[in-house]
Design a protein around this motif. Sequence first.
Motif, short mmCIF file in Angstrom:
data_model
loop_
_atom_site.label_atom_id
_atom_site.label_comp_id
_atom_site.label_asym_id
_atom_site.label_seq_id
_atom_site.Cartn_x
_atom_site.Cartn_y
_atom_site.Cartn_z
N VAL A 184 0.85 -1.19 0.00
CA VAL A 184 0.00 0.00 0.00
C VAL A 184 0.89 1.24 0.00
N ASP A 185 0.59 2.16 -0.90
CA ASP A 185 1.41 3.36 -1.11
C ASP A 185 0.73 4.56 -0.46
N PRO A 186 1.37 5.21 0.53
CA PRO A 186 0.77 6.38 1.19
C PRO A 186 0.44 7.51 0.22
N THR A 187 1.27 7.68 -0.82
CA THR A 187 0.99 8.74 -1.80
C THR A 187 -0.31 8.46 -2.54
N ALA A 188 -0.50 7.18 -2.93
CA ALA A 188 -1.74 6.80 -3.60
C ALA A 188 -2.93 6.98 -2.66
N GLN A 189 -2.74 6.65 -1.39
CA GLN A 189 -3.82 6.82 -0.42
C GLN A 189 -4.21 8.28 -0.28
#
Length: 217
Positions: free
Chosen positions: A141-146
């Motif tokens: 899971v990518d924080p930037t995508a979140q």
Amino acid sequence: MIGVLLVEDQALVRAGFRMVVDSQPDMRVVGEAGDGASGITEAARTAPDVIVMDVRMPTMDGIEATARILAASRTPKVLVLTTYDLDDYAVAAVRAGASGFLLKDAPAEDFLAAIRTVHAGDAVLAASTTRRLLDRLAPPVDPTAQRLVSTLTDRETEVLRVLARGLSNAEIAIELAVGEGTVKTHVRHILTKLAVRDRVRAVIIAHEAGLVLPGTR
């Protein structure tokens, strides 16, 4: 009129593609190239709307060519040709920015439909193919995508979650019981907020954000 650039190392295959494309009243071949390096040159010279890109070519493969062309200009859409469904080259090409891929042995009507679909800003990925593709691309899971996904409204997030399963606008409309025009509006807003050029990139961001888990149907 949709301008199409053919980048394919087999001359006979290119000739067949040209014949099919030029038979249509709404599209024409604006250039041809036999390898990725020549494809970059022709893309700059002809400014095509859609590039039909083979991946396995001499001098420079279609993956590097796709990445370089799209780094120089966000205008053309790239439709990747592959011999095997979801081979590693096709996956890499989607990572490089291609709007989808098509098997080389696809019927002519599917080939033409794919060009029109990519030109319209949609992605050429069947639902089953999208699921397998995302399973292959699945990162942590990518924080930037979140953070990007968090800018969406609840309804837009719902649309993106369904979109990420590979459904078309019409199928999304049926599933969410809304009009297809409403879905198109939501998708347009989603692409703008996520700062992506097409549905493929939006689907990948949804996957990276953990909105859809690998293997979800």
